[in-house]
Each structure stands twice: as C-alpha cells, then as structure tokens.
Motif scaffolding. Structure first.
Motif, PDB file in Angstrom:
ATOM      1  N   THR A   8      -9.289  12.156  -0.138  1.00 55.55           N
ATOM      2  CA  THR A   8      -9.958  12.603  -1.349  1.00 55.55           C
ATOM      3  C   THR A   8      -9.013  12.746  -2.534  1.00 55.55           C
ATOM      4  O   THR A   8      -9.453  12.826  -3.665  1.00 55.55           O
ATOM      5  N   ALA A   9      -7.716  12.810  -2.261  1.00 55.77           N
ATOM      6  CA  ALA A   9      -6.741  12.964  -3.343  1.00 55.77           C
ATOM      7  C   ALA A   9      -6.086  11.616  -3.629  1.00 55.77           C
ATOM      8  O   ALA A   9      -5.701  10.890  -2.705  1.00 55.77           O
ATOM      9  N   LEU A  10      -5.949  11.304  -4.916  1.00 55.43           N
ATOM     10  CA  LEU A  10      -5.375  10.022  -5.323  1.00 55.43           C
ATOM     11  C   LEU A  10      -4.440  10.249  -6.497  1.00 55.43           C
ATOM     12  O   LEU A  10      -4.751  11.007  -7.425  1.00 55.43           O
ATOM     13  N   ILE A  70      -1.155  10.644 -13.177  1.00 54.09           N
ATOM     14  CA  ILE A  70      -2.463  11.272 -13.096  1.00 54.09           C
ATOM     15  C   ILE A  70      -2.809  11.549 -11.640  1.00 54.09           C
ATOM     16  O   ILE A  70      -2.339  10.860 -10.735  1.00 54.09           O
ATOM     17  N   TYR A  71      -3.633  12.574 -11.421  1.00 53.85           N
ATOM     18  CA  TYR A  71      -3.995  13.018 -10.076  1.00 53.85           C
ATOM     19  C   TYR A  71      -5.489  13.307 -10.038  1.00 53.85           C
ATOM     20  O   TYR A  71      -6.005  14.040 -10.882  1.00 53.85           O
ATOM     21  N   LYS A 122      -4.431  14.944 -15.942  1.00 52.97           N
ATOM     22  CA  LYS A 122      -3.940  13.815 -16.720  1.00 52.97           C
ATOM     23  C   LYS A 122      -2.625  14.133 -17.426  1.00 52.97           C
ATOM     24  O   LYS A 122      -2.207  13.394 -18.331  1.00 52.97           O
ATOM     25  N   SER A 123      -1.984  15.199 -17.014  1.00 57.68           N
ATOM     26  CA  SER A 123      -0.851  15.718 -17.783  1.00 57.68           C
ATOM     27  C   SER A 123       0.327  14.757 -17.865  1.00 57.68           C
ATOM     28  O   SER A 123       1.178  14.906 -18.741  1.00 57.68           O
ATOM     29  N   ASP A 159      -0.179  21.378  -6.674  1.00 60.13           N
ATOM     30  CA  ASP A 159      -1.386  20.559  -6.542  1.00 60.13           C
ATOM     31  C   ASP A 159      -0.976  19.104  -6.553  1.00 60.13           C
ATOM     32  O   ASP A 159      -1.266  18.355  -5.629  1.00 60.13           O
ATOM     33  N   LYS A 160      -0.286  18.693  -7.595  1.00 56.42           N
ATOM     34  CA  LYS A 160       0.257  17.341  -7.585  1.00 56.42           C
ATOM     35  C   LYS A 160       1.652  17.367  -6.983  1.00 56.42           C
ATOM     36  O   LYS A 160       2.232  18.431  -6.788  1.00 56.42           O
TER      37      LYS A 160
END
Lengths: 116, 108
Positions: free
Chosen positions: A30-32, A47-48, A57-58, B94-95
């Motif tokens: 689910t995470a990309l 981006i995540y 989008k930081s 998170d990232k």
C-alpha cells in the motif's frame, strides 16, 4: 508481480519535453515511494503515497514535478518541461504498508532519464 | 529537516578484515533503520533492518543500533571483494530518508 516494475528503463528526451515514468508496486503493497538519484549522489526523496491518505509531496523539487497513484496501485511520475538537471535515475519503491516500524521497502530497477 | 549522515568514503579494507560503516540520524523519534547495498548502476538492495537497541546478526553482517546516541552501524566480517559497493543507511518515520552512502572498497 514478483517485484517493483518500472518503465521505461531508459528514456532520452529533449529539453522542454514532458516525460512520464511508470511504477507498478509489489502486489498488495500500500505504500509507494519515488526517489531520484543523480550520478554519484545519494537518494533524494520525492514523494510518498500511503493507501488513501494524501501523498507526502515534500520532496518534489519544483512544480514541474507531479505524481499520481491510481486505484492504490500503479503510480506515474510526470516531469513537465524537462531540464538537463532533471537527468537522473528515478527509483520507485514499495512496502507492505506505511508506519514507523518495520515495513522494509523494495526498489525497482529504476528509470534512467537523460535530458539532452 | 530530518537528516541521515554518513561518511562518503571511500573506505578501503583489506580482504578478510572487518569493515565498519557508520551512520547518525537527527530524529530521535525514528524507530526503523535499514542498511542497503548499491552496486554501481544498480538499484539498492536490503542488507539488514534493525528496530531495537543492540546488535542484530545475519551471516557476515551485524547491524548495531544505539538510539540514545542516534547512531547505527554495519559491520561486515571476513570482507570479500564482492562487498565492494556503496552502503546506504536509511531511517524511517513515515517516509524513508537515506544517507548519501559510504563507498566501500575491499582490497584483494
């Protein structure tokens, strides 16, 4: 699929043209993530995406860069009006889900972009 | 700005010796830590993950985590020429944020 799939593997484009890079994450992830790596440099976060949450989008370097993820699976990174400094390998990665603990990310083979 | 710092190297180690790679991170709340290996022209591949203070061993590789010092390291025992690569430290909130990597060169 068995792994993260990216296309095209190589792209040469003229300065000023738009390009689209595609990423198919591992099934069920689910995470990309999208990262950029210039020659000899480290991985730059772009981006995540995590599930249905608003994407982080930081890391996008300018408004020429955008990304979307349709149906919670395939993602497309779009670079408008490409510049020579956009030349890099663009790496997509996915993980089972987001969150702080665990969830190793796995990388695709990358899309090598050259702007001439 | 959350940061992950690594010495860029190159770190040269004789074949058969122990290679020690180090990484510091800025976010005290980070809970997941990873070491990736990247060969030239290839994408990163996972070597080790570690989540708890202490050591974690997998074959010739040992990851060490010290959350109080915000420090994570990777030891490679019995270094082989095939270990020559760039090693990327990564930290997850998170990232996932990557360091710039340390180039390791194993001398035959």
């Amino acid at each position: 699929g068995a792994g993260v799939s990216q296309s095209p593997s190589n792209k040469v484009t003229e300065k000023g043209k738009d390009v689209e890079l595609r990423c198919d994450p591992i099934s069920g992830h689910t995470a990309l993530y999208w990262y950029r790596q210039s020659l000899g440099q480290g991985l730059e976060f772009l981006i995540y995406f995590q599930g249905n949450s608003a994407p982080d989008k930081s890391g996008l370097p300018s408004d020429r860069f955008s990304a979307e993820r349709t149906g919670g699976s395939v993602s497309t990174l779009t670079i408008q009006r490409t510049q020579q400094e956009d030349s890099a390998v663009y790496l997509c990665a996915s993980s089972l889900n987001g969150g702080r603990v665990g969830n190793t990310i796995y990388f695709g083979e990358g899309s090598w972009l050259t702007v001439v | 700005q959350k940061e992950v710092e690594q010495n860029s190297g190159p770190l040269s180690v004789p074949e058969g010796a122990i290679a020690s790679l180090n990484c510091t991170y800025s976010d005290r709340g980070s809970q997941s830590f990873f070491w990736y290996r990247q060969y030239s022209g290839k994408s990163p591949e996972l070597i080790m993950s570690i989540y708890s203070n202490g050591d974690k061993e997998d074959g010739r590789f040992t990851a060490q985590l010290n959350k109080a010092s915000q420090y994570v390291s990777l030891l490679i025992r019995d270094s082989q020429p095939s270990d020559s690569a760039t090693y990327l430290c990564a930290v997850r909130d998170d990232k996932i944020i990557f360091g710039k990597g340390t180039r390791l060169h194993i001398l035959p």
